[in-house]
Scaffold this motif. Structure first.
Motif, PDB file in Angstrom:
ATOM      1  N   GLN A 122     -12.545  -5.681 -32.695  1.00 26.55           N
ATOM      2  CA  GLN A 122     -13.587  -6.177 -31.797  1.00 26.55           C
ATOM      3  C   GLN A 122     -14.971  -5.870 -32.358  1.00 26.55           C
ATOM      4  O   GLN A 122     -15.871  -6.705 -32.305  1.00 26.55           O
ATOM      5  N   LEU A 123     -15.151  -4.687 -32.915  1.00 24.04           N
ATOM      6  CA  LEU A 123     -16.425  -4.341 -33.538  1.00 24.04           C
ATOM      7  C   LEU A 123     -16.714  -5.244 -34.736  1.00 24.04           C
ATOM      8  O   LEU A 123     -17.859  -5.663 -34.958  1.00 24.04           O
ATOM      9  N   LEU A 124     -15.691  -5.562 -35.507  1.00 22.22           N
ATOM     10  CA  LEU A 124     -15.861  -6.456 -36.654  1.00 22.22           C
ATOM     11  C   LEU A 124     -16.205  -7.871 -36.199  1.00 22.22           C
ATOM     12  O   LEU A 124     -17.060  -8.541 -36.813  1.00 22.22           O
ATOM     13  N   LEU A 125     -15.567  -8.322 -35.127  1.00 21.82           N
ATOM     14  CA  LEU A 125     -15.902  -9.637 -34.563  1.00 21.82           C
ATOM     15  C   LEU A 125     -17.355  -9.662 -34.101  1.00 21.82           C
ATOM     16  O   LEU A 125     -18.076 -10.637 -34.350  1.00 21.82           O
ATOM     17  N   ASP A 126     -17.795  -8.589 -33.459  1.00 15.88           N
ATOM     18  CA  ASP A 126     -19.187  -8.497 -33.012  1.00 15.88           C
ATOM     19  C   ASP A 126     -20.147  -8.530 -34.197  1.00 15.88           C
ATOM     20  O   ASP A 126     -21.185  -9.196 -34.146  1.00 15.88           O
ATOM     21  N   GLU A 127     -19.805  -7.814 -35.261  1.00 13.42           N
ATOM     22  CA  GLU A 127     -20.673  -7.805 -36.449  1.00 13.42           C
ATOM     23  C   GLU A 127     -20.743  -9.186 -37.084  1.00 13.42           C
ATOM     24  O   GLU A 127     -21.821  -9.662 -37.451  1.00 13.42           O
ATOM     25  N   ALA A 128     -19.602  -9.850 -37.199  1.00 13.89           N
ATOM     26  CA  ALA A 128     -19.580 -11.197 -37.787  1.00 13.89           C
ATOM     27  C   ALA A 128     -20.393 -12.169 -36.938  1.00 13.89           C
ATOM     28  O   ALA A 128     -21.134 -13.003 -37.473  1.00 13.89           O
ATOM     29  N   ALA A 129     -20.278 -12.064 -35.618  1.00 14.82           N
ATOM     30  CA  ALA A 129     -21.060 -12.929 -34.726  1.00 14.82           C
ATOM     31  C   ALA A 129     -22.549 -12.645 -34.887  1.00 14.82           C
ATOM     32  O   ALA A 129     -23.368 -13.571 -34.923  1.00 14.82           O
ATOM     33  N   ALA A 130     -22.919 -11.362 -34.999  1.00 18.12           N
ATOM     34  CA  ALA A 130     -24.326 -10.998 -35.187  1.00 18.12           C
ATOM     35  C   ALA A 130     -24.870 -11.519 -36.509  1.00 18.12           C
ATOM     36  O   ALA A 130     -26.068 -11.760 -36.646  1.00 18.12           O
ATOM     37  N   MET A 131     -23.988 -11.737 -37.484  1.00 20.70           N
ATOM     38  CA  MET A 131     -24.388 -12.306 -38.771  1.00 20.70           C
ATOM     39  C   MET A 131     -24.577 -13.822 -38.675  1.00 20.70           C
ATOM     40  O   MET A 131     -24.989 -14.453 -39.643  1.00 20.70           O
ATOM     41  N   GLY A 132     -24.243 -14.399 -37.515  1.00 18.56           N
ATOM     42  CA  GLY A 132     -24.397 -15.831 -37.319  1.00 18.56           C
ATOM     43  C   GLY A 132     -23.257 -16.661 -37.869  1.00 18.56           C
ATOM     44  O   GLY A 132     -23.377 -17.878 -38.004  1.00 18.56           O
ATOM     45  N   LEU A 133     -22.121 -16.012 -38.149  1.00 17.53           N
ATOM     46  CA  LEU A 133     -20.975 -16.734 -38.702  1.00 17.53           C
ATOM     47  C   LEU A 133     -20.241 -17.505 -37.609  1.00 17.53           C
ATOM     48  O   LEU A 133     -20.289 -17.143 -36.435  1.00 17.53           O
ATOM     49  N   GLU A 134     -19.586 -18.565 -38.015  1.00 16.60           N
ATOM     50  CA  GLU A 134     -18.912 -19.468 -37.090  1.00 16.60           C
ATOM     51  C   GLU A 134     -17.549 -18.948 -36.634  1.00 16.60           C
ATOM     52  O   GLU A 134     -17.125 -19.199 -35.515  1.00 16.60           O
ATOM     53  N   SER A 135     -16.850 -18.232 -37.541  1.00 15.87           N
ATOM     54  CA  SER A 135     -15.500 -17.791 -37.218  1.00 15.87           C
ATOM     55  C   SER A 135     -15.115 -16.590 -38.065  1.00 15.87           C
ATOM     56  O   SER A 135     -15.841 -16.191 -38.972  1.00 15.87           O
ATOM     57  N   MET A 136     -13.934 -16.047 -37.744  1.00 17.80           N
ATOM     58  CA  MET A 136     -13.328 -15.009 -38.561  1.00 17.80           C
ATOM     59  C   MET A 136     -11.925 -15.460 -38.917  1.00 17.80           C
ATOM     60  O   MET A 136     -11.199 -15.982 -38.064  1.00 17.80           O
ATOM     61  N   ARG A 137     -11.566 -15.262 -40.181  1.00 21.04           N
ATOM     62  CA  ARG A 137     -10.231 -15.582 -40.671  1.00 21.04           C
ATOM     63  C   ARG A 137      -9.567 -14.313 -41.177  1.00 21.04           C
ATOM     64  O   ARG A 137     -10.232 -13.401 -41.659  1.00 21.04           O
ATOM     65  N   ILE A 138      -8.247 -14.291 -41.061  1.00 12.55           N
ATOM     66  CA  ILE A 138      -7.473 -13.132 -41.502  1.00 12.55           C
ATOM     67  C   ILE A 138      -6.056 -13.608 -41.804  1.00 12.55           C
ATOM     68  O   ILE A 138      -5.600 -14.608 -41.242  1.00 12.55           O
ATOM     69  N   ASP A 139      -5.393 -12.902 -42.703  1.00  7.20           N
ATOM     70  CA  ASP A 139      -3.978 -13.214 -42.967  1.00  7.20           C
ATOM     71  C   ASP A 139      -3.175 -11.925 -42.898  1.00  7.20           C
ATOM     72  O   ASP A 139      -3.714 -10.831 -43.047  1.00  7.20           O
ATOM     73  N   THR A 140      -1.892 -12.089 -42.651  1.00  9.28           N
ATOM     74  CA  THR A 140      -1.001 -10.934 -42.613  1.00  9.28           C
ATOM     75  C   THR A 140       0.399 -11.360 -43.019  1.00  9.28           C
ATOM     76  O   THR A 140       0.740 -12.546 -42.984  1.00  9.28           O
ATOM     77  N   ASN A 141       1.193 -10.391 -43.395  1.00  9.27           N
ATOM     78  CA  ASN A 141       2.565 -10.648 -43.797  1.00  9.27           C
ATOM     79  C   ASN A 141       3.418 -11.024 -42.575  1.00  9.27           C
ATOM     80  O   ASN A 141       3.116 -10.620 -41.447  1.00  9.27           O
ATOM     81  N   HIS A 142       4.486 -11.752 -42.823  1.00  6.67           N
ATOM     82  CA  HIS A 142       5.367 -12.221 -41.740  1.00  6.67           C
ATOM     83  C   HIS A 142       6.016 -11.084 -40.959  1.00  6.67           C
ATOM     84  O   HIS A 142       6.432 -11.270 -39.821  1.00  6.67           O
ATOM     85  N   ASP A 143       6.080  -9.884 -41.562  1.00  4.38           N
ATOM     86  CA  ASP A 143       6.753  -8.779 -40.879  1.00  4.38           C
ATOM     87  C   ASP A 143       5.793  -7.674 -40.410  1.00  4.38           C
ATOM     88  O   ASP A 143       6.233  -6.608 -40.000  1.00  4.38           O
ATOM     89  N   ASN A 144       4.499  -7.952 -40.425  1.00  2.00           N
ATOM     90  CA  ASN A 144       3.530  -6.962 -39.934  1.00  2.00           C
ATOM     91  C   ASN A 144       3.412  -7.145 -38.424  1.00  2.00           C
ATOM     92  O   ASN A 144       2.482  -7.765 -37.911  1.00  2.00           O
ATOM     93  N   VAL A 145       4.366  -6.584 -37.717  1.00  2.00           N
ATOM     94  CA  VAL A 145       4.492  -6.840 -36.282  1.00  2.00           C
ATOM     95  C   VAL A 145       3.261  -6.400 -35.491  1.00  2.00           C
ATOM     96  O   VAL A 145       2.904  -7.042 -34.499  1.00  2.00           O
TER      97      VAL A 145
END
Length: 177
Positions: A122-145
């Motif tokens: 949530q803090l990272l989302l807030d920082e990205a929004a404060a930077m004026g970015l449109e979105s956040m992207r992330i990837d993870t492995n199929h088994d990272n539950v």
């Protein structure tokens, strides 16, 4: 510096490297003990953390001034995301980037299960929004539950599969505005 309750994030420094590496090693062990493939090769490594710090993208999560988490928050694109089996919510590739990327997120192993990853994201989302970015992207492995549970809870949408150096990853995106 962003704050949520008593948690804060700040850019990582070279002085943080040893603590960050212990957190990453702990996360790698947790994944190994769970029989997961992710992070079981030579990545991440101390060199990737040093590169994050040098590039100014490393972020530490602090609880009461103590480092309890780490990640890289990148706003310059991710070439692995230029080709997706599926579709991102937003347009743009690594040459025209208006999105943040989170990589190498880890919480101190003795503190997992306490909601710190949720607060960190949530803090990272807030920082990205404060930077004026449109979105956040992330990837993870199929088994990272844990991440597969956390991302939809935070409003991320599953977008498809991206290929990274050690195989396919599930890709997610969240709009910030």
């Amino acid at each position: 510096m962003m704050t949520t309750r008593s948690l804060t994030i700040r850019p990582a420094t070279q002085a943080d490297a040893a603590t960050v590496w212990r957190i990453i090693e702990g996360e790698k062990q947790i994944m190994r003990d769970a029989g997961r493939d992710q992070w079981q090769n030579e990545y991440p490594n101390p060199e990737s953390i040093a590169a994050d710090v040098a590039a100014g993208v490393g972020r530490v999560l602090l609880a009461g001034g103590v480092i309890v988490g780490y990640c890289a928050l990148i706003a310059t694109g991710e070439s692995h995301y230029d080709h997706i089996e599926g579709m991102w919510l937003t347009a743009g590739d690594s040459s025209h980037c208006n999105y943040a990327v989170v990589h190498r997120i880890a919480i101190a192993p003795q503190l997992t299960g306490q909601g710190l990853a949720t607060s960190f994201m949530q803090l990272l989302l807030d920082e990205a929004a404060a930077m004026g970015l449109e979105s956040m992207r992330i990837d993870t492995n199929h088994d990272n539950v844990q991440m597969l549970h956390l991302l939809p809870k935070l409003g991320f949408n599953y977008c498809g599969i991206v290929e990274v150096a050690d195989g396919p990853r599930r890709a997610y995106e969240k709009l910030l505005r």
